[in-house]
Design a protein around this motif. Structure first.
Motif, PDB file in Angstrom:
ATOM      1  N   LEU A 142       0.838  -1.206   0.000  1.00 52.28           N
ATOM      2  CA  LEU A 142       0.000   0.000   0.000  1.00 52.28           C
ATOM      3  C   LEU A 142       0.871   1.254   0.000  1.00 52.28           C
ATOM      4  O   LEU A 142       0.595   2.207  -0.740  1.00 52.28           O
ATOM      5  N   HIS A 143       1.921   1.256   0.805  1.00 51.21           N
ATOM      6  CA  HIS A 143       2.818   2.406   0.896  1.00 51.21           C
ATOM      7  C   HIS A 143       3.491   2.681  -0.454  1.00 51.21           C
ATOM      8  O   HIS A 143       3.507   3.821  -0.928  1.00 51.21           O
ATOM      9  N   VAL A 144       4.012   1.649  -1.080  1.00 52.07           N
ATOM     10  CA  VAL A 144       4.681   1.815  -2.375  1.00 52.07           C
ATOM     11  C   VAL A 144       3.687   2.289  -3.440  1.00 52.07           C
ATOM     12  O   VAL A 144       3.995   3.176  -4.232  1.00 52.07           O
ATOM     13  N   ALA A 145       2.491   1.716  -3.440  1.00 51.20           N
ATOM     14  CA  ALA A 145       1.470   2.140  -4.408  1.00 51.20           C
ATOM     15  C   ALA A 145       1.082   3.604  -4.193  1.00 51.20           C
ATOM     16  O   ALA A 145       0.956   4.373  -5.156  1.00 51.20           O
ATOM     17  N   ALA A 146       0.905   3.992  -2.939  1.00 50.97           N
ATOM     18  CA  ALA A 146       0.520   5.372  -2.641  1.00 50.97           C
ATOM     19  C   ALA A 146       1.644   6.345  -2.999  1.00 50.97           C
ATOM     20  O   ALA A 146       1.383   7.441  -3.508  1.00 50.97           O
ATOM     21  N   ILE A 147       2.888   5.949  -2.757  1.00 50.30           N
ATOM     22  CA  ILE A 147       4.027   6.809  -3.136  1.00 50.30           C
ATOM     23  C   ILE A 147       4.058   6.990  -4.648  1.00 50.30           C
ATOM     24  O   ILE A 147       4.298   8.087  -5.146  1.00 50.30           O
ATOM     25  N   SER A 148       3.854   5.898  -5.374  1.00 52.14           N
ATOM     26  CA  SER A 148       3.848   5.985  -6.839  1.00 52.14           C
ATOM     27  C   SER A 148       2.733   6.904  -7.314  1.00 52.14           C
ATOM     28  O   SER A 148       2.952   7.746  -8.195  1.00 52.14           O
ATOM     29  N   LEU A 149       1.550   6.761  -6.742  1.00 52.23           N
ATOM     30  CA  LEU A 149       0.430   7.640  -7.100  1.00 52.23           C
ATOM     31  C   LEU A 149       0.736   9.093  -6.765  1.00 52.23           C
ATOM     32  O   LEU A 149       0.388   9.994  -7.533  1.00 52.23           O
ATOM     33  N   SER A 150       1.374   9.328  -5.632  1.00 56.54           N
ATOM     34  CA  SER A 150       1.699  10.692  -5.221  1.00 56.54           C
ATOM     35  C   SER A 150       2.602  11.370  -6.251  1.00 56.54           C
ATOM     36  O   SER A 150       2.337  12.498  -6.673  1.00 56.54           O
ATOM     37  N   GLY A 151       3.658  10.680  -6.648  1.00 55.69           N
ATOM     38  CA  GLY A 151       4.570  11.254  -7.633  1.00 55.69           C
ATOM     39  C   GLY A 151       3.917  11.472  -8.990  1.00 55.69           C
ATOM     40  O   GLY A 151       4.079  12.524  -9.610  1.00 55.69           O
ATOM     41  N   LEU A 152       3.149  10.476  -9.427  1.00 54.44           N
ATOM     42  CA  LEU A 152       2.460  10.605 -10.716  1.00 54.44           C
ATOM     43  C   LEU A 152       1.420  11.718 -10.693  1.00 54.44           C
ATOM     44  O   LEU A 152       1.285  12.476 -11.661  1.00 54.44           O
ATOM     45  N   TRP A 153       0.688  11.825  -9.593  1.00 55.55           N
ATOM     46  CA  TRP A 153      -0.359  12.852  -9.480  1.00 55.55           C
ATOM     47  C   TRP A 153       0.267  14.246  -9.458  1.00 55.55           C
ATOM     48  O   TRP A 153      -0.228  15.162 -10.116  1.00 55.55           O
ATOM     49  N   MET A 154       1.374  14.408  -8.728  1.00 56.94           N
ATOM     50  CA  MET A 154       2.027  15.714  -8.705  1.00 56.94           C
ATOM     51  C   MET A 154       2.578  16.073 -10.081  1.00 56.94           C
ATOM     52  O   MET A 154       2.423  17.209 -10.541  1.00 56.94           O
ATOM     53  N   LEU A 155       3.195  15.116 -10.742  1.00 56.54           N
ATOM     54  CA  LEU A 155       3.726  15.371 -12.079  1.00 56.54           C
ATOM     55  C   LEU A 155       2.604  15.725 -13.050  1.00 56.54           C
ATOM     56  O   LEU A 155       2.714  16.691 -13.815  1.00 56.54           O
ATOM     57  N   LEU A 156       1.511  14.987 -13.013  1.00 57.17           N
ATOM     58  CA  LEU A 156       0.372  15.267 -13.888  1.00 57.17           C
ATOM     59  C   LEU A 156      -0.181  16.659 -13.631  1.00 57.17           C
ATOM     60  O   LEU A 156      -0.405  17.428 -14.568  1.00 57.17           O
ATOM     61  N   ARG A 157      -0.410  16.980 -12.359  1.00 60.65           N
ATOM     62  CA  ARG A 157      -0.949  18.309 -12.033  1.00 60.65           C
ATOM     63  C   ARG A 157      -0.003  19.419 -12.484  1.00 60.65           C
ATOM     64  O   ARG A 157      -0.435  20.449 -13.006  1.00 60.65           O
TER      65      ARG A 157
END
Length: 133
Positions: free
Chosen positions: A11-26
């Motif tokens: 869960l932690h690794v998935a959430a970290i990946s989402l965090s980076g992708l979401w920030m980059l997308l935004r």
């Protein structure tokens, strides 16, 4: 509680990946001139993802023995995580020029990459340790 380590870590690794992708997308969306990346829905998603990251991190910290962090890799990782969050929020909060947004987004993504490398290696050398340099 250690029996839940694989699930919490995933869960932690998935959430970290989402965090980076979401920030980059935004960030890229803002650089393209679209405003929805500063809207309430985008902030809500960011807070939910980052809250999940921090909650899972706290759970992992309580599960693992202190000896796991003896070489201070966690301290180095957390320093880059702080830079990642600070630069990301500076980019999205400030109504400044596109150059400022691009600079803060670049700083955030570099800090994200360095923190990720340190976490993968469990070593302060990060990617250099992963690659054997």
């Amino acid at each position: 509680m250690i029996e839940f380590y694989p699930q919490v870590h995933a869960l932690h690794v998935a959430a970290i990946s989402l965090s980076g992708l979401w920030m980059l997308l935004r960030g890229l969306v803002l650089l393209a001139g679209m405003r929805w990346a500063r809207g309430a829905a985008a902030w809500t998603v960011s807070l939910a993802i980052d809250g999940t990251v921090l909650t899972a991190a706290a759970m992992l910290l309580t599960m693992l023995p202190a000896e796991m962090f003896a070489n201070h890799w966690l301290t180095a990782k957390l320093a880059f995580v702080a830079i990642y969050f600070a630069a990301g929020y500076a980019a999205f909060l400030a109504q400044r020029r596109r150059r400022w947004l691009a600079l803060m987004l670049a700083v955030a993504m570099i800090a994200y990459g360095l923190a990720y490398g340190i976490a993968r290696a469990h070593d302060m050398l990060g990617w250099w340790a992963v690659w054997g340099l």
